[in-house]
Design a protein around this motif. Structure first.
Motif, PDB file in Angstrom:
ATOM      1  N   GLU A  72       0.790  -1.238   0.000  1.00 25.56           N
ATOM      2  CA  GLU A  72       0.000   0.000   0.000  1.00 25.56           C
ATOM      3  C   GLU A  72       0.819   1.284   0.000  1.00 25.56           C
ATOM      4  N   ARG A  73       2.083   1.218   0.331  1.00 28.91           N
ATOM      5  CA  ARG A  73       2.868   2.447   0.368  1.00 28.91           C
ATOM      6  C   ARG A  73       3.290   2.856  -1.033  1.00 28.91           C
ATOM      7  N   THR A  74       3.572   4.133  -1.216  1.00 28.98           N
ATOM      8  CA  THR A  74       4.072   4.634  -2.490  1.00 28.98           C
ATOM      9  C   THR A  74       5.586   4.723  -2.376  1.00 28.98           C
ATOM     10  N   LYS A  75       6.283   3.795  -3.010  1.00 28.13           N
ATOM     11  CA  LYS A  75       7.740   3.739  -2.895  1.00 28.13           C
ATOM     12  C   LYS A  75       8.365   5.027  -3.401  1.00 28.13           C
ATOM     13  N   GLY A  76       9.312   5.550  -2.628  1.00 27.82           N
ATOM     14  CA  GLY A  76      10.018   6.752  -2.993  1.00 27.82           C
ATOM     15  C   GLY A  76       9.306   8.044  -2.612  1.00 27.82           C
ATOM     16  N   HIS A  77       8.075   7.950  -2.127  1.00 28.90           N
ATOM     17  CA  HIS A  77       7.306   9.137  -1.751  1.00 28.90           C
ATOM     18  C   HIS A  77       7.564   9.458  -0.275  1.00 28.90           C
ATOM     19  N   PRO A  78       7.679  10.772   0.077  1.00 32.09           N
ATOM     20  CA  PRO A  78       7.922  11.133   1.479  1.00 32.09           C
ATOM     21  C   PRO A  78       6.847  10.544   2.402  1.00 32.09           C
ATOM     22  N   HIS A  79       7.298  10.083   3.542  1.00 28.15           N
ATOM     23  CA  HIS A  79       6.441   9.506   4.588  1.00 28.15           C
ATOM     24  C   HIS A  79       5.843   8.157   4.192  1.00 28.15           C
ATOM     25  N   HIS A  80       6.382   7.553   3.176  1.00 28.29           N
ATOM     26  CA  HIS A  80       5.982   6.211   2.754  1.00 28.29           C
ATOM     27  C   HIS A  80       7.182   5.265   2.801  1.00 28.29           C
ATOM     28  N   GLU A  81       8.222   5.652   3.554  1.00 29.72           N
ATOM     29  CA  GLU A  81       9.424   4.836   3.611  1.00 29.72           C
ATOM     30  C   GLU A  81       9.094   3.449   4.175  1.00 29.72           C
ATOM     31  N   GLY A 103      10.812   1.725   6.323  1.00 28.46           N
ATOM     32  CA  GLY A 103      11.008   1.689   7.775  1.00 28.46           C
ATOM     33  C   GLY A 103      11.941   0.566   8.189  1.00 28.46           C
ATOM     34  N   PRO A 104      12.141   0.423   9.484  1.00 28.28           N
ATOM     35  CA  PRO A 104      13.096  -0.570   9.994  1.00 28.28           C
ATOM     36  C   PRO A 104      12.758  -1.993   9.520  1.00 28.28           C
ATOM     37  N   VAL A 105      13.781  -2.673   9.125  1.00 25.53           N
ATOM     38  CA  VAL A 105      13.784  -4.071   8.683  1.00 25.53           C
ATOM     39  C   VAL A 105      12.715  -4.422   7.652  1.00 25.53           C
ATOM     40  N   LEU A 106      12.318  -3.471   6.851  1.00 25.83           N
ATOM     41  CA  LEU A 106      11.528  -3.764   5.657  1.00 25.83           C
ATOM     42  C   LEU A 106      12.389  -3.382   4.472  1.00 25.83           C
ATOM     43  N   GLU A 107      12.362  -4.181   3.452  1.00 25.85           N
ATOM     44  CA  GLU A 107      13.199  -3.946   2.280  1.00 25.85           C
ATOM     45  C   GLU A 107      12.594  -2.855   1.419  1.00 25.85           C
ATOM     46  N   GLU A 108      13.420  -2.056   0.787  1.00 22.61           N
ATOM     47  CA  GLU A 108      12.965  -1.048  -0.178  1.00 22.61           C
ATOM     48  C   GLU A 108      12.654  -1.791  -1.435  1.00 22.61           C
TER      49      GLU A 108
END
Length: 141
Positions: free
Chosen positions: A125-134, A136-141
């Protein structure tokens, strides 16, 4: 623990099952909180009742004050139990067993990782590369 909390190595049905178990535990935690609220509210009501008894007695309503004091102050809320005993019984016979089995399931199936279902949801559900959608800890980009 895995470095990727979304656990791509686990099948979807296992992750969904762990997610439902986690959701059930969270619901049990809410129920336990309500039980503690019940315990605290009941105790506060008993203290307020004692104040009422004292004031009614002081105002000359001795019989009513005596009846309230004898029949209601310190009364068990259910047979043989004050509220702290209900809380203790709940913790010992249900809550602690539920938590232990949840931990066992996570340990056996996901190396102890918590919220794998939610970690996968966040990745979807997150938008990769968008601010506040990182990630976070121990999740892969």
């Amino acid at each position: 623990m895995s470095t990727d909390r979304s656990r791509p190595d686990l099948d979807d049905t296992t992750v969904e099952g762990l997610g439902k178990l986690s959701e059930a535990l969270e619901t049990i935690e809410q129920a336990r909180g309500q039980l503690y609220g019940f315990h605290q509210h009941s105790g506060k009501a008993d203290l307020l009742l004692q104040d009422a008894v004292e004031l009614l007695r002081k105002a000359g309503h001795t019989q009513l004050a005596d009846d309230l004091d004898r029949d209601l102050v310190g009364r068990n809320v259910i047979a043989d139990r004050w509220t702290f005993q209900i809380v203790e019984d709940y913790d010992a016979t249900y809550w602690s067993v539920f938590r232990a089995l949840d931990e066992r399931a996570r340990t056996e199936l996901a190396d102890g990782d918590r919220h794998v279902y939610e970690a996968r949801m966040k990745q979807r559900e997150r938008t990769k590369g968008h601010p506040h959608h990182e990630a976070g800890p121990v999740l892969e980009e």
